[in-house]
Design a protein around this motif. Sequence first.
Motif, mmCIF file in Angstrom:
data_model
loop_
_atom_site.group_PDB
_atom_site.id
_atom_site.type_symbol
_atom_site.label_atom_id
_atom_site.label_comp_id
_atom_site.label_asym_id
_atom_site.label_seq_id
_atom_site.Cartn_x
_atom_site.Cartn_y
_atom_site.Cartn_z
ATOM 1 N N SER A 25 6.049 -18.787 -8.427
ATOM 2 C CA SER A 25 4.845 -18.662 -9.243
ATOM 3 C C SER A 25 3.696 -18.113 -8.411
ATOM 4 C CB SER A 25 4.455 -20.029 -9.818
ATOM 5 O OG SER A 25 3.924 -20.856 -8.788
ATOM 6 N N ASN A 26 2.551 -17.906 -9.068
ATOM 7 C CA ASN A 26 1.356 -17.450 -8.354
ATOM 8 C C ASN A 26 0.866 -18.469 -7.339
ATOM 9 O OD1 ASN A 26 0.977 -14.887 -9.536
ATOM 10 N ND2 ASN A 26 0.108 -15.818 -11.366
ATOM 11 N N GLU A 27 1.267 -19.718 -7.496
ATOM 12 C CA GLU A 27 0.895 -20.734 -6.512
ATOM 13 C C GLU A 27 1.652 -20.542 -5.204
ATOM 14 O OE1 GLU A 27 1.558 -24.521 -8.254
ATOM 15 O OE2 GLU A 27 -0.171 -24.402 -9.603
ATOM 16 N N HIS A 28 2.813 -19.885 -5.275
ATOM 17 C CA HIS A 28 3.628 -19.675 -4.079
ATOM 18 C C HIS A 28 3.322 -18.335 -3.416
ATOM 19 C CE1 HIS A 28 6.334 -22.182 -6.781
ATOM 20 N NE2 HIS A 28 6.064 -22.988 -5.772
ATOM 21 N N ILE A 29 3.255 -17.291 -4.225
ATOM 22 C CA ILE A 29 3.108 -15.942 -3.682
ATOM 23 C C ILE A 29 2.314 -15.087 -4.660
ATOM 24 C CG2 ILE A 29 5.298 -15.129 -4.665
ATOM 25 C CD1 ILE A 29 5.721 -13.584 -1.995
ATOM 26 N N GLU A 30 1.450 -14.268 -4.115
ATOM 27 C CA GLU A 30 0.601 -13.388 -4.920
ATOM 28 C C GLU A 30 0.843 -11.949 -4.485
ATOM 29 O OE1 GLU A 30 -4.186 -12.554 -5.475
ATOM 30 O OE2 GLU A 30 -3.499 -14.582 -4.977
ATOM 31 N N TYR A 31 0.937 -11.049 -5.462
ATOM 32 C CA TYR A 31 1.230 -9.650 -5.171
ATOM 33 C C TYR A 31 0.019 -8.773 -5.481
ATOM 34 C CZ TYR A 31 6.035 -11.400 -5.362
ATOM 35 O OH TYR A 31 7.189 -12.113 -5.152
ATOM 36 N N LYS A 32 -0.236 -7.834 -4.578
ATOM 37 C CA LYS A 32 -1.304 -6.862 -4.783
ATOM 38 C C LYS A 32 -0.767 -5.471 -4.447
ATOM 39 C CE LYS A 32 -5.062 -10.045 -3.511
ATOM 40 N NZ LYS A 32 -6.246 -10.246 -2.627
ATOM 41 N N PHE A 33 -1.427 -4.455 -4.996
ATOM 42 C CA PHE A 33 -1.064 -3.075 -4.689
ATOM 43 C C PHE A 33 -2.319 -2.227 -4.653
ATOM 44 C CE2 PHE A 33 1.142 0.774 -4.288
ATOM 45 C CZ PHE A 33 0.641 1.694 -5.191
ATOM 46 N N SER A 34 -2.367 -1.289 -3.705
ATOM 47 C CA SER A 34 -3.476 -0.344 -3.652
ATOM 48 C C SER A 34 -2.973 1.010 -3.180
ATOM 49 C CB SER A 34 -4.584 -0.847 -2.714
ATOM 50 O OG SER A 34 -4.098 -1.022 -1.397
ATOM 51 N N ILE A 35 -3.685 2.038 -3.598
ATOM 52 C CA ILE A 35 -3.340 3.412 -3.237
ATOM 53 C C ILE A 35 -4.251 3.879 -2.110
ATOM 54 C CG2 ILE A 35 -3.272 5.800 -4.054
ATOM 55 C CD1 ILE A 35 -2.591 4.741 -6.820
ATOM 56 N N GLY A 36 -3.657 4.466 -1.092
ATOM 57 C CA GLY A 36 -4.416 5.001 0.029
ATOM 58 C C GLY A 36 -3.515 5.878 0.881
ATOM 59 N N ASP A 37 -4.101 6.804 1.598
ATOM 60 C CA ASP A 37 -3.350 7.782 2.387
ATOM 61 C C ASP A 37 -3.477 7.448 3.870
ATOM 62 O OD1 ASP A 37 -2.152 9.967 3.533
ATOM 63 O OD2 ASP A 37 -3.278 11.462 2.390
ATOM 64 N N LEU A 38 -2.364 7.130 4.512
ATOM 65 C CA LEU A 38 -2.395 6.768 5.929
ATOM 66 C C LEU A 38 -2.701 7.953 6.829
ATOM 67 C CD1 LEU A 38 0.630 4.291 6.161
ATOM 68 C CD2 LEU A 38 -1.802 3.771 5.906
ATOM 69 N N GLN A 43 0.853 -1.195 0.000
ATOM 70 C CA GLN A 43 0.000 0.000 0.000
ATOM 71 C C GLN A 43 0.881 1.234 0.000
ATOM 72 O OE1 GLN A 43 -0.024 2.083 2.908
ATOM 73 N NE2 GLN A 43 -1.410 3.593 1.995
ATOM 74 N N ASP A 44 0.453 2.272 -0.703
ATOM 75 C CA ASP A 44 1.144 3.559 -0.634
ATOM 76 C C ASP A 44 0.204 4.648 -1.127
ATOM 77 O OD1 ASP A 44 3.293 5.480 -0.338
ATOM 78 O OD2 ASP A 44 4.665 3.791 -0.604
ATOM 79 N N TYR A 45 0.637 5.902 -0.997
ATOM 80 C CA TYR A 45 -0.274 7.004 -1.312
ATOM 81 C C TYR A 45 -0.084 7.561 -2.715
ATOM 82 C CZ TYR A 45 3.092 10.908 -0.659
ATOM 83 O OH TYR A 45 4.133 11.801 -0.777
ATOM 84 N N THR A 46 0.854 6.997 -3.462
ATOM 85 C CA THR A 46 1.021 7.381 -4.857
ATOM 86 C C THR A 46 1.236 6.120 -5.682
ATOM 87 O OG1 THR A 46 2.181 8.921 -6.328
ATOM 88 C CG2 THR A 46 3.530 7.669 -4.773
ATOM 89 N N ASN A 47 1.196 6.246 -6.985
ATOM 90 C CA ASN A 47 1.150 5.059 -7.846
ATOM 91 C C ASN A 47 2.542 4.473 -8.103
ATOM 92 O OD1 ASN A 47 0.346 3.027 -9.530
ATOM 93 N ND2 ASN A 47 0.080 4.331 -11.316
#
Length: 307
Positions: free
Chosen positions: A176-189, A153-157
């Motif tokens: 692989s995706n079977e081992h680990i999956e990555y996600k990202f989202s924008i938000g201001d703490l 997560q972070d506040y800029t892209n």
Amino acid sequence: MVSTAQDTAISTPKGPNPNKAVFGGKNALGKNHQQSILNVLRMACADALKQPDFVLRLQEIKRRFYERDFDGIFLESANLPVYTAQYVPRRALCYYEVFTSPEMQKILHSHPQIYCLGAGSGSELVGISAACCNALSGPDMHIKANPIIVHSQDYTNWEPILDSLASAIRYKWNLSNEHIEYKFSIGDLLHISSDIEQQISSADLVTAMFVFNELFADKANAMNFVKTIVKFLRPGAHFLLVDSAGSFSRIKVGNKNYMSYMFFDSLTQVFEPIVSDNFRWFRHAAGLDYPLSIENMRYFIRLYRRK
């Protein structure tokens, strides 16, 4: 892959390396784990390191750090690849050391959902991924299980940067995706949304690594962050707090100075301390090969379990 974003300034191979065998657990990192991590970063940051204005842009980033002008750094998209190439290596190496401790490996063995706050530059993504190679080793490494989820997560892209790092990780280490999956989202703490609250409440581990001190530029909102962690971290989940062990972590309240971790330490009715160390040095190995100098790091660490 973190995303399908195409407009990144960094080009890396997509997916696992077809010339390698299947995922090899901790053997995926080779004999020199720190150098293997730097090789991932060298691949992901190749285009940034070749930019003709790299040195000038880095000088501007350092100047803005001195002025504590974080928006001036992170809201300028052209700064982000340069920042990652310069600052992520030492932190990724340090975070790998943190996540290979017995306490953190125990958490990784459970295939957790990890929500990494303020983690757009990729230090957590790289360090945790390397540590996952250790955690996914052993006789059950090929047993089907839910993947470990690393949500940055972070506040800029930072999505193009994270996408490039994830691609290099999958290519170099055959994760692989079977081992680990990555996600990202924008938000201001500093202005916490319902989405951030929901992500905290659903995570098995929430991390705040070299981010909490920066929030104290606005003390009221920083204390709101503490309240949010207390309110939404579910019982049994863990909260990992890592930050500078120096004066940067001293927060003035009234006429007294407090180390920032004391705000969480005081909540004994809420948090059970699992790891508590006020001062650690991370010192990288000698003879590492990377185009830029890598500094050692001094930090404090807290791992709490929500009661």
